[in-house]
Write an enzyme that holds these catalytic residues in place. Structure first.
Site, PDB file in Angstrom:
ATOM      1  CG  LEU A  65      -2.126  -0.955   1.054  1.00 13.77           C
ATOM      2  CD1 LEU A  65      -1.929  -2.203   1.895  1.00 13.77           C
ATOM      3  CD2 LEU A  65      -3.436  -0.294   1.414  1.00 13.77           C
ATOM      4  CG  ASP A  66       4.586   3.369   2.333  1.00 13.74           C
ATOM      5  OD1 ASP A  66       4.127   4.473   2.001  1.00 13.74           O
ATOM      6  OD2 ASP A  66       5.493   3.239   3.176  1.00 13.74           O
ATOM      7  CG  ASP A  67       6.387   0.248  -2.638  1.00 11.44           C
ATOM      8  OD1 ASP A  67       7.381   0.490  -3.321  1.00 11.44           O
ATOM      9  OD2 ASP A  67       6.461  -0.216  -1.490  1.00 11.44           O
TER      10      ASP A  67
END
Length: 658
Positions: free
Chosen positions: A391-393
């Site tokens: 999710l961060d990427d």
């Protein structure tokens, strides 16, 4: 000061010579970064951990009965260089001795051929014994030793492979733990069930590292998270399992082994390996060998290739990376180059074009166990990891694409961004936050099982990842009033603020990283810069600035008994985070920002980059840390370019998510 007042505030006069010098520094850094771009447009920088992974690579080869004098010589040189003055090996550059890392490094050097009488080996041995000996290493280290008969298997807590057959409601189920724990554990369960003994071609044993001979040790140590109620319960259960395991029905055990192998084979992930992380890959290689899978079988070949891709050979040294980070590196480099502007933005466009087809649109990964009705749409951290997008990427890639289309007007990224948003929103946890890979991965009692002495079995929502998602939603035009997901995310962030004023950073050191992330999110979401939460964060960041104008923070902030910020030497990446965070709070003219910019300008080297040996990335707090070699290449550039852009602007805010 309100957001409107901040936006209307006029810039302080800056001498033309200062801006000219700043332009030169930015261009030098941007050109240096562009020289690192691969021919197909992507960026990929080394990802370095502690001595553990290189040592495990050597141990893996010797488990298989293989030696590689060239690679072993280079890894040996790396391990000897990273040995600290205290005689052992730390979890990060300049850190205290870590028994587990030191034991593995020592074993690897013995396997490579270093004499027990060599001065550096004697120093290591003395340091390990002074810390209690190899018996005080963690569960994963003791498991590695058990695979060579260096400790008995009773040194390792029982993890019966029969859990592969457990129903979803069962208290321990593989989908209740994090992706990295799941993929590491499943092939390891096969090894623990079969209890093989590695080939060990040089016959290395390490009795010299034990205060009490390992066969006479009766009580093996527990982690600090394994005390109290749950620890007592699970400790008692482990004693029962130790006694009962030899009598488990063979038919059910074989059925569970078959399920574990099927799980691994379904997720082999080509030459990027199971989970695209070293421990899972190495366990897969050993699992196939123990099960008698021929070395030339396609699955075995893929598994071996995945491990070897992680080698980083640097002249006369080599180390094995824990993973590869091309998506993360490319997305963050694109942000920095977009910020630098001009011709540099064209390089960002090439990177984003490379990223576009890597979006996972057709595989429902393990995250779908919790969110079966959500369509896939994320990006992984690595070249390929379809079952485990991040999710961060995904948020960082989507924001970079949005910035690029905002400049060019090109609608080519519209569908990619829309699918990313849909997937990310669908993975919001019940508490309003977002984790890295899963939703509601919060069965906290599992961190008390004896096997989880590292305390990193779960993937709960965190401030830094939640901030990135809120940033993305805000940049895409959503508002808290119109977006329930965004509103819940902001509420989560406000509740997570540390009393000192900062936010915890799960994936980077630590409160500086988390505070940068959250201040950017609140700014993008239109949160008032004069709000008390923002003012506390600004005051805290300013208060911890080092005398040299930079910022630094070490791993002490992850200690369980953390009582406050722990000063550390300045680094370029942490200084950049603090400067960007302060500017996101409308503090472009703050003296702390001016001093931070001056620090970055004064420490830039002739090659356009910044030196940074200290670790600033986090794998697992208190257990495993990372040195991202790309961080001092793109974060300082990003900070300097944003500072220049805001100084040139009539506004003191930038309405993008990062």
């Amino acid at each position: 000061m309100s957001l409107a007042a901040v936006a209307a505030h006029q810039p302080a006069a800056v001498p033309a010579s200062v801006i000219d010098d700043l332009d030169l520094a930015i261009d030098r850094a941007a050109l240096a970064l562009r020289r690192e771009q691969r021919g197909d447009g992507h960026f990929a920088f080394d990802l370095e951990a502690d001595a553990t992974i290189p040592a495990e690579y050597v141990m893996l080869k010797h488990f298989l009965g293989e030696t590689d004098p060239v690679i072993e010589r280079k890894i040996g040189a790396y391990l000897r260089r990273t040995q600290e003055a205290h005689g052992g090996w730390p979890l990060l550059h300049g850190g205290a001795l870590n028994v587990s890392a030191s034991v593995k490094a020592y074993v690897a050097l013995r396997m490579i051929g270093d004499s027990v009488e060599a001065p550096h080996m004697a120093r290591a041995r003395d340091a390990i014994l002074a810390a209690g000996g190899a018996a005080h290493s963690n569960v994963f280290t003791r498991t590695s030793l058990a695979l060579f008969g260096m400790v008995p298997w009773r040194a390792v807590p029982v993890m019966p492979i029969e859990i592969m057959s457990a129903p979803a409601w069962f208290p321990f189920h593989i989908y209740r733990i994090s992706y990295w724990a799941r993929d590491t554990l499943v092939p390891l369960l096969v090894l623990m069930a079969l209890k093989p003994k590695g080939v060990n071609p040089r016959g290395i044993l390490i009795p010299e590292l034990f205060v009490t001979p390992p066969e006479r040790v009766r009580i093996w140590p527990k982690g600090t998270n394994q005390v109290g109620g749950w620890g007592i319960i699970f400790g008692a259960l482990d004693k029962v399992l130790q006694a009962a395991e030899p009598y488990f029905p063979k038919g059910k055990r074989q059925s569970a082994i078959d399920k574990a192998v099927a799980f691994v084979r379904a997720r082999l992930n080509g030459e990027d390996g199971l989970g695209a992380i070293y421990p899972a890959m190495a366990n897969t290689v050993m699992m196939f060998r123990v099960l008698g899978v021929p070395d030339d079988h396609p699955d075995a070949v893929l598994a071996r290739s995945a491990v070897d891709k992680l080698l980083a050979i640097k002249g006369e040294e080599a180390f094995c990376q824990p993973a590869l980070s091309p998506v993360w590196d490319t997305a963050l480099s694109a942000h920095a180059l977009i910020e630098a502007g001009g011709d540099h933005a064209e390089a960002a466009d090439r990177g984003l074009a490379w990223l576009k087809p890597l979006q996972v649109l057709d595989v429902k990964g393990d995250w779908a166990e919790q969110r079966p009705d959500v369509r896939p749409g994320g990006w992984a951290f690595q070249y390929r990891n379809d079952y485990y997008p991040d999710l961060d990427d995904t948020a960082v890639v989507a924001m970079a694409m949005d910035r690029a289309r905002g400049q060019s007007g090109d609608a080519g990224f519209d569908e990619s961004i829309a699918r990313a948003r849909e997937w990310v929103v669908g993975l919001q946890s019940k508490d309003g936050g977002w984790a890295a890979f899963d939703a509601d991965n919060t069965s906290t009692y599992l961190n008390y099982i004896p096997f989880a002495d590292h305390g990193a079995l779960l993937d709960p929502p965190t401030s830094d990842v939640t901030a990135r998602v809120v940033s993305m939603l805000a940049q895409l035009g959503e508002t808290p009033a119109a977006s329930p997901a965004m509103k819940r995310g902001i509420d989560f962030l406000l509740a997570e603020q540390h009393p000192e004023g900062g936010w915890y950073g799960r994936w980077g050191f630590n409160y500086v990283y988390g505070t940068w992330s959250v201040l950017c999110a609140l700014n993008a979401a239109g949160f008032p810069s004069d709000a008390p939460q923002v003012r506390r964060a600004v005051a805290w960041l300013a208060s911890i600035q080092n005398a040299d104008g930079g910022w630094g923070e070490d791993d002490k902030g992850y200690d369980l008994d953390y009582k406050g910020y722990n000063p550390a030497p300045s680094t370029a990446s942490q200084t950049a985070w603090a400067v960007i965070g302060l500017m996101a709070a409308g503090e472009v003219d703050h003296p702390a920002v001016e001093r931070g910019v001056a620090y970055l300008r004064s420490t830039q080297t002739a090659d356009g980059f910044w030196p940074e040996e200290l670790f600033t990335g986090t794998g697992f707090p208190r257990v495993f840390y990372l040195r991202y070699h790309g961080y001092p290449k793109f974060f300082p550039l990003w900070a300097l370019a944003r500072y220049r852009n805001l100084k040139h602007s009539n506004s003191r805010t930038v309405m993008v998510g990062m």
